[in-house]
Enzyme design. Structure first.
Site, short mmCIF file in Angstrom:
data_model
loop_
_atom_site.label_atom_id
_atom_site.label_comp_id
_atom_site.label_asym_id
_atom_site.label_seq_id
_atom_site.Cartn_x
_atom_site.Cartn_y
_atom_site.Cartn_z
N HIS A 177 -23.41 38.77 91.77
CA HIS A 177 -23.46 37.73 91.19
C HIS A 177 -23.73 37.87 89.20
O HIS A 177 -23.02 36.87 89.02
CB HIS A 177 -24.81 36.88 91.54
CG HIS A 177 -25.30 36.71 92.70
ND1 HIS A 177 -24.54 35.51 92.65
CD2 HIS A 177 -25.99 36.13 93.52
CE1 HIS A 177 -24.13 34.67 93.85
NE2 HIS A 177 -25.55 35.96 94.52
N HIS B 149 -26.12 42.87 95.46
CA HIS B 149 -25.89 41.64 95.39
C HIS B 149 -26.91 40.80 94.65
O HIS B 149 -25.43 40.37 93.93
CB HIS B 149 -26.35 40.88 96.94
CG HIS B 149 -26.32 39.68 96.91
ND1 HIS B 149 -25.65 39.32 98.23
CD2 HIS B 149 -26.73 38.60 96.86
CE1 HIS B 149 -26.24 38.08 98.62
NE2 HIS B 149 -26.08 37.89 97.41
N GLU B 150 -26.73 40.56 94.01
CA GLU B 150 -27.74 40.64 92.38
C GLU B 150 -26.73 40.82 91.51
O GLU B 150 -26.85 40.27 90.52
CB GLU B 150 -29.27 39.87 92.89
CG GLU B 150 -29.97 40.22 93.63
CD GLU B 150 -29.70 38.21 94.02
OE1 GLU B 150 -28.92 37.86 93.21
OE2 GLU B 150 -29.84 38.10 95.39
N GLY C 38 -33.18 37.94 96.25
CA GLY C 38 -33.53 38.51 94.97
C GLY C 38 -32.74 37.35 94.24
O GLY C 38 -31.99 35.78 95.25
N CYS D 256 -26.91 34.61 101.81
CA CYS D 256 -26.38 34.28 100.47
C CYS D 256 -27.22 33.23 99.44
O CYS D 256 -27.08 32.52 101.03
CB CYS D 256 -25.45 34.13 99.60
SG CYS D 256 -25.33 33.90 97.67
N LEU D 257 -28.27 32.73 99.15
CA LEU D 257 -28.59 31.37 98.82
C LEU D 257 -27.46 30.12 97.93
O LEU D 257 -28.06 28.93 98.07
CB LEU D 257 -30.28 31.16 98.07
CG LEU D 257 -31.27 32.25 98.24
CD1 LEU D 257 -32.72 32.22 96.85
CD2 LEU D 257 -31.58 31.57 99.32
N GLN E 174 -27.55 31.96 89.63
CA GLN E 174 -27.19 31.11 90.84
C GLN E 174 -28.02 29.58 90.10
O GLN E 174 -28.57 28.60 91.45
CB GLN E 174 -28.18 31.77 92.37
CG GLN E 174 -27.18 32.66 92.43
CD GLN E 174 -28.59 33.18 93.42
OE1 GLN E 174 -29.17 34.20 93.63
NE2 GLN E 174 -27.75 32.81 94.82
#
Length: 214
Positions: free
Chosen positions: A172, A168-169, A68, A126-127, A73
């Site tokens: 963000h 999670h997304e 995702g 997480c990226l 991000q």
């Protein structure tokens, strides 16, 4: 690479960002763009530019790799995210975590609400927080609403790992990182997690590191 001027109008700035081929740079924790929330999408980009941006998010997500990616991000404060999970995991992990393949999806102005009271806790990464994982307790089932990239309504219930991904997304887009919801004592490097906590559930980690599971 020349840094785009993010003081320019959004569409103009995004054109600069997309001018370089390949994956977009992923913003790391500490950058204010990850904490400022996002602006609802209401046509600011136009269909063609939106399609290019969605494709750039997909390419960046695949290259990372991740399951995702949210617009903040990559430095864009718009309420847009993409998800996709081929779920290449062993059967035991698939069963315990409810991790099943998810096709590529675009989430525009998404919001979620828990369905029932069930919660599940697993290690999550997480990226934008590279190199680390921590245990996060999340709703086991959620109802996701919003739109897709074509303006079609989304109203779907997600369970298991897909529910974790959409939470999670969407978080963000509200300026929330998974660390805000994590058990602090569970924080582990990827190397430590692989060495000590590769089990399908975090029960052993909870006993050894001293935190409670729901």
């Amino acid at each position: 690479m020349e840094i785009p001027d993010n003081r320019a109008p959004l569409a103009e700035w995004l054109e600069q960002l997309l001018a370089v081929e390949g994956p977009l740079p992923i913003v790391a924790a500490g950058d204010p763009v990850l904490r400022g929330g996002s602006e609802p999408y209401d046509g600011q980009l136009g269909p063609a530019l939106l399609a290019r941006f969605v494709e750039a998010l997909r390419i960046t997500m695949h290259a990372a790799p991740g399951v995702g990616l949210a617009a903040p991000q990559v430095g864009v404060r718009l309420r847009i995210a993409v998800i996709e999970d081929p779920a290449p995991v062993p059967d035991e992990v698939r069963r315990v975590r409810g991790r099943v393949p998810q096709p590529f999806r675009v989430l525009v102005n998404p919001a979620y609400e828990p369905v029932g009271t069930g919660r599940a806790a697993f290690f999550e990464g997480c990226l934008s927080v590279p190199g680390y994982q921590a245990v996060v307790a999340r709703a086991a089932q959620v109802r996701l609403t919003g739109r897709d990239e074509h303006g079609r309504a989304l109203d779907e219930v997600f369970t298991g790992w897909p529910a974790r991904i959409v939470q999670h997304e969407t978080d963000h887009l509200d300026g929330t990182l998974y660390l805000d919801r994590a058990e602090p004592r569970s924080l582990s490097t990827h190397q430590a997690a692989a060495e000590y906590w590769a089990q399908p559930t975090p029960e052993r980690a909870a006993r050894a590191l001293g935190f409670e599971l729901p």
